[in-house]
Scaffold this active site. Structure first.
Site, short mmCIF file in Angstrom:
data_model
loop_
_atom_site.label_atom_id
_atom_site.label_comp_id
_atom_site.label_asym_id
_atom_site.label_seq_id
_atom_site.Cartn_x
_atom_site.Cartn_y
_atom_site.Cartn_z
N ASP A 9 66.76 70.02 9.40
CA ASP A 9 65.76 71.06 9.66
C ASP A 9 66.31 72.47 9.88
O ASP A 9 65.85 73.19 10.78
CB ASP A 9 64.90 70.67 10.86
CG ASP A 9 64.10 69.40 10.64
OD1 ASP A 9 64.23 68.80 9.56
OD2 ASP A 9 63.37 68.99 11.56
N ASP A 51 61.04 69.71 8.09
CA ASP A 51 59.65 69.60 8.51
C ASP A 51 58.80 70.13 7.37
O ASP A 51 59.14 71.17 6.78
CB ASP A 51 59.41 70.45 9.77
CG ASP A 51 59.46 69.65 11.05
OD1 ASP A 51 59.88 68.48 11.01
OD2 ASP A 51 59.09 70.21 12.10
N HIS A 53 54.86 70.28 7.10
CA HIS A 53 53.57 69.94 7.69
C HIS A 53 52.38 70.40 6.83
O HIS A 53 52.37 71.53 6.32
CB HIS A 53 53.44 70.57 9.07
CG HIS A 53 54.42 70.05 10.07
ND1 HIS A 53 54.59 68.70 10.32
CD2 HIS A 53 55.29 70.69 10.91
CE1 HIS A 53 55.50 68.53 11.25
NE2 HIS A 53 55.95 69.72 11.62
N HIS A 59 50.06 68.02 16.89
CA HIS A 59 51.41 68.60 16.87
C HIS A 59 51.34 70.12 16.84
O HIS A 59 52.21 70.80 17.38
CB HIS A 59 52.16 68.07 15.65
CG HIS A 59 53.60 68.46 15.59
ND1 HIS A 59 54.52 68.09 16.56
CD2 HIS A 59 54.30 69.16 14.65
CE1 HIS A 59 55.71 68.57 16.23
NE2 HIS A 59 55.61 69.22 15.09
N HIS A 73 54.19 75.76 12.41
CA HIS A 73 55.53 76.00 11.87
C HIS A 73 55.75 75.13 10.65
O HIS A 73 55.11 74.08 10.48
CB HIS A 73 56.60 75.68 12.92
CG HIS A 73 56.57 74.26 13.39
ND1 HIS A 73 55.74 73.83 14.42
CD2 HIS A 73 57.25 73.15 12.97
CE1 HIS A 73 55.91 72.54 14.61
NE2 HIS A 73 56.82 72.09 13.74
N LYS A 98 59.36 65.64 5.97
CA LYS A 98 58.72 64.78 6.96
C LYS A 98 57.58 65.52 7.65
O LYS A 98 57.56 66.74 7.72
CB LYS A 98 59.73 64.32 8.00
CG LYS A 98 60.46 65.46 8.73
CD LYS A 98 61.60 64.93 9.57
CE LYS A 98 62.44 66.04 10.19
NZ LYS A 98 61.72 66.80 11.22
N CYS A 180 64.71 67.07 16.88
CA CYS A 180 64.85 66.37 15.61
C CYS A 180 66.25 65.83 15.36
O CYS A 180 66.40 64.79 14.73
CB CYS A 180 64.39 67.28 14.46
SG CYS A 180 62.62 67.63 14.54
#
Length: 224
Positions: A9, A51, A53, A59, A73, A98, A180
């Site tokens: 990340d 990440d 999203h 979250h 984010h 992810k 993470c």
């Protein structure tokens, strides 16, 4: 036995200037690049997680507690979700995205990104954003959000990819030590890998990440 480096990340939103910056993130991107340039021959494989999203539910919050909920984010397809430009991607073989519809702290929750994905967020003006990956709303008309059949069923996870490349030894670096990185390292141990975290090549959200370091050590992670 194959050895893999997992870069966790190192994304624009987690570095200075991003929506959820971790102090030292941008400097870390450069430090990891220097490390990889000097030591890539010690690894059979190098991969990175992101990440990514789309709709991760609680979250994201307008009033985050910075423990279980966070400001928006790394939204899929945006520059904030792409790898920091100071992270050299020359030796990275695969990217695992992810958290499309969940929090997903661990890289082992990631799915292999398309081969034509742009790793750094650099794209021509007017071009469409990078695909959010197999089974995401952009690629499947939004079906993935409700559990309908999507390409995600055929997607390759990080564990499967490492298994297919005969990896037994994993080294983890990246952002953030106490979130993470920790989750990825502990999941790696649970998956049967020998896992080492290079502490100097991580940065933490907390001012003092000693609790996270101790938790990793207790979970079987080697800290170097």
């Amino acid at each position: 036995m194959s050895r893999a480096l997992i870069i966790v990340d190192v994304q624009n939103d987690f570095c200075e200037g991003g929506t959820l910056p971790v102090e030292g993130g941008a400097e870390l991107a450069g430090a990891i690049s220097e490390y990889v340039d000097a030591h890539h021959g010690q690894f059979d494989h190098i991969v990175a997680t992101q990440d990514w999203h789309i709709d991760p539910g609680a979250h994201f919050s307008e009033n985050p507690d910075f423990t279980e909920s966070w400001p928006r984010h790394c939204v899929a397809g945006t520059r904030g979700a792409e790898l920091h430009p100071d992270l050299d991607t020359e030796y990275i073989q695969a990217y695992f995205r992810k958290g499309q519809f969940t929090a997903a702290y661990s890289g082992f929750e990631g799915l292999l990104a398309p081969d034509d994905a742009v790793p750094t967020g650099d794209r021509k003006p007017g071009a469409m954003p990078v695909s959010a990956g197999a089974g995401d709303a952009g690629a499947s008309g939004g079906e993935g959000a409700h559990g309908e059949e999507t390409e995600a069923e055929d997607a390759i996870g990080l564990y499967d990819w490492l298994q297919s490349h005969d990896v037994e030894d994993v080294v983890v670096v990246g952002i953030a030590t106490d979130h993470c990185v920790k989750a990825t390292a502990l999941d790696g141990v649970q998956a049967g890998y020998s896992v080492t975290v290079l502490r100097d090549l991580t940065v933490a959200v907390a001012d003092d990440p000693e609790d996270a370091i101790a938790e990793m050590e207790l979970g079987g992670v080697d800290i170097a």
